[in-house]
Write an enzyme that holds these catalytic residues in place. Sequence first.
Site, PDB file in Angstrom:
ATOM      1  N   GLU A  32      -5.002  -7.260  44.858  1.00 20.12           N
ATOM      2  CA  GLU A  32      -4.436  -6.149  44.087  1.00 20.12           C
ATOM      3  C   GLU A  32      -4.022  -4.993  45.003  1.00 20.12           C
ATOM      4  OE1 GLU A  32      -6.323  -6.276  39.711  1.00 20.12           O
ATOM      5  OE2 GLU A  32      -7.827  -6.237  41.307  1.00 20.12           O
ATOM      6  N   GLU A  88     -10.848 -13.703  39.234  1.00 21.05           N
ATOM      7  CA  GLU A  88     -11.815 -13.053  38.342  1.00 21.05           C
ATOM      8  C   GLU A  88     -12.190 -13.880  37.111  1.00 21.05           C
ATOM      9  OE1 GLU A  88      -9.900  -9.597  40.593  1.00 21.05           O
ATOM     10  OE2 GLU A  88      -9.305 -11.568  39.831  1.00 21.05           O
TER      11      GLU A  88
END
Length: 241
Positions: A127, A147
């Site tokens: 990210e 995730e």
Amino acid sequence: MTDILSKKIKEIYMKNDYEFLETEINGHILEVTINRPDVMNSLHPPSHREFDEVWSEFSNNEDLWVGIITGAGDRAFSAGNDLKYQASGGDRSGMPETGFAGLTSRFNLNKPIIAAVNGVAMGGGMEIALACDLIIASSNARFALPEPKVGLAALAGGMQRLPRQIGMKNAMGMMLTGRHVEAAEAKELGIVNEVVESQSDLMDRARDWAKQIEACSPMSIRATKQVAYDSLNEASLEASM
């Protein structure tokens, strides 16, 4: 003149005794290195706060035009959130408003940032890279938003940025499986601008890109970045123009 400028800027950054980051100035270019190689450059609240300070100074300093971010060592750019630190009950005073690495929610920064990805860029690490404007990767780089495999979600902009950058189907193929993508495939998907075969050449190549940007008008570069990103919010070409 350039030497005097570099010395002046370096003095500003030398005032800050960063524990988890290293900074270096080359002309108008700021290089930031995540310096936690023992935990694969994963980040915890104290390191997020240092990042927030660094990028705020970068944003406000008119003598700094381009940023480069990389990770220390040869294993990882960043493995994302430091889950072991979180589980140990360490300082959990929270994420800065500017987001993961002081960058993922910093939407008013019009100066370009290059991610030099050496090794693993997972979860929050990916990210960070997605929040940068260019990604230069070594051939051993690996990208993933894993995730969902542990009951979490990519909440630092991964779910929003990846579809915008590589298209919905390609993004969903990564996000719904949490699979790892090697550097060559990341280049094909459009995540990465360039793959460097030798990791030892990675920073030199990132600096080459930064110097090409540095050679342009800084105001033109900032206007270009601002308009390009703002245009994503417009429904039509006419409205954007």
